[in-house]
Design an enzyme around this catalytic site. Structure first.
Site, PDB file in Angstrom:
ATOM      1  N   CYS A  10      50.112  49.453  48.595  1.00  0.00           N
ATOM      2  CA  CYS A  10      50.897  49.801  49.792  1.00  0.00           C
ATOM      3  C   CYS A  10      52.373  50.038  49.457  1.00  0.00           C
ATOM      4  CB  CYS A  10      50.783  48.684  50.823  1.00  0.00           C
ATOM      5  SG  CYS A  10      51.808  48.994  52.269  1.00  0.00           S
ATOM      6  N   GLU A  63      56.781  44.676  59.293  1.00  0.00           N
ATOM      7  CA  GLU A  63      57.614  45.887  59.239  1.00  0.00           C
ATOM      8  C   GLU A  63      58.590  45.858  58.056  1.00  0.00           C
ATOM      9  OE1 GLU A  63      57.028  48.589  60.866  1.00  0.00           O
ATOM     10  OE2 GLU A  63      55.561  47.733  62.237  1.00  0.00           O
TER      11      GLU A  63
HETATM   12  N1  LIG Z   1      55.605  50.486  59.663  1.00  0.00           N
HETATM   13  C1  LIG Z   1      54.941  49.612  58.735  1.00  0.00           C
HETATM   14  C2  LIG Z   1      53.829  50.363  58.044  1.00  0.00           C
HETATM   15  C3  LIG Z   1      52.975  49.467  57.163  1.00  0.00           C
HETATM   16  C4  LIG Z   1      51.654  50.117  56.798  1.00  0.00           C
HETATM   17  O1  LIG Z   1      51.313  51.192  57.295  1.00  0.00           O
HETATM   18  N2  LIG Z   1      50.909  49.438  55.919  1.00  0.00           N
HETATM   19  C5  LIG Z   1      49.599  49.945  55.584  1.00  0.00           C
HETATM   20  C6  LIG Z   1      49.281  49.831  54.119  1.00  0.00           C
HETATM   21  S1  LIG Z   1      50.352  50.880  53.178  1.00  0.00           S
HETATM   22  C7  LIG Z   1      48.543  49.128  56.317  1.00  0.00           C
HETATM   23  O2  LIG Z   1      48.633  47.930  56.387  1.00  0.00           O
HETATM   24  N3  LIG Z   1      47.563  49.856  56.827  1.00  0.00           N
HETATM   25  C8  LIG Z   1      46.491  49.297  57.568  1.00  0.00           C
HETATM   26  C9  LIG Z   1      46.415  49.906  58.947  1.00  0.00           C
HETATM   27  O3  LIG Z   1      47.255  50.740  59.296  1.00  0.00           O
HETATM   28  O4  LIG Z   1      45.540  49.528  59.680  1.00  0.00           O
HETATM   29  C10 LIG Z   1      55.959  49.054  57.739  1.00  0.00           C
HETATM   30  O5  LIG Z   1      56.996  49.711  57.536  1.00  0.00           O
HETATM   31  O6  LIG Z   1      55.756  47.952  57.205  1.00  0.00           O
END
Ligand SMILES: N[C@@H](CCC(=O)N[C@@H](CS)C(=O)NCC(=O)O)C(=O)O
Length: 189
Positions: A10, A63
């Site tokens: 990630c 976040e």
């Molecule tokens: N806006 C969040 C985005 C985090 C994100 O999209 N993480 C992904 C992995 S790269 C995740 O956990 N995806 C699982 C999902 O969206 O259900 C941040 O900046 O932390």
């Protein structure tokens, strides 16, 4: 000791990992399998996403952008926003506009429907870095950390071509142990 719920693949979690490493903060890393997420993750972040940063005292922060800002406030040294208020504001703008300036094109390329978008965004980044050393101006910091995880993954995944200023920026970023450590994570994916 704080805990970071994270996933090697990630890039948002990479923002938190790099910031923690830059500040020399020891933490427990709990690797989350994103294809089989534990139910308890939703108690920490109702969206079920990583990264989540947690302190023993009870603070639970999802976040990546909020985590980076919190770490900067909580552990001001070494500073990762520039001293100059205008450069700080422009750095924050880079983070706020991340989707437009890189993220949307990266994820479109990952889906295989991006056309030339990713190359165009990388060319824009190259132009921006022709004019200044780091994304927010004269100093390395959170704006650079906010983008570098996708550049590292883009190189591995799509074998993207970087313009000279962007390549030079990446080389300077990669000379930092916090980012070299993340490069090793990406190489092992
Ligand atoms: N806006 C969040 C985005 C985090 C994100 O999209 N993480 C992904 C992995 S790269 C995740 O956990 N995806 C699982 C999902 O969206 O259900 C941040 O900046 O932390």
């Amino acid at each position: 000791m704080p805990t970071l719920y994270t996933a090697d693949r990630c890039p948002y979690a990479a923002r938190a990992r790099i910031t923690l490493a830059e500040k020399g903060i020891a933490y427990d890393a709990v690797e989350i399998d994103l294809s089989d997420r534990p139910a308890w993750l939703y108690e920490k972040n109702p969206l079920g996403r990583v990264p989540v940063y947690e302190e023993d005292e009870g603070l639970v922060l999802p976040e990546s952008e909020v985590i980076m800002e919190y770490l900067e406030d909580r552990y001001p040294e070494p500073a990762l926003w520039p001293a100059d208020p205008a450069e700080r504001a422009l750095g924050r703008l880079w983070i706020q506009r991340f989707d437009d300036r890189l993220g949307d094109a990266y994820y479109a390329a990952r889906r295989g429907d991006g056309g030339d978008q990713l190359d165009e965004r990388l060319a824009d980044l190259d132009r921006a870095l022709e004019a200044q050393q780091w994304l927010s101006g004269r100093e390395y910091g959170l704006a650079d950390i906010g983008y570098v995880p996708w550049i590292l993954r883009g190189l591995e995944r799509f074998e993207v071509e970087l313009g000279p200023a962007l390549a030079d920026w990446l080389e300077r970023c990669s000379a930092r142990p916090a980012i070299a450590q993340e490069s090793a994570v990406v190489a092992a994916l």
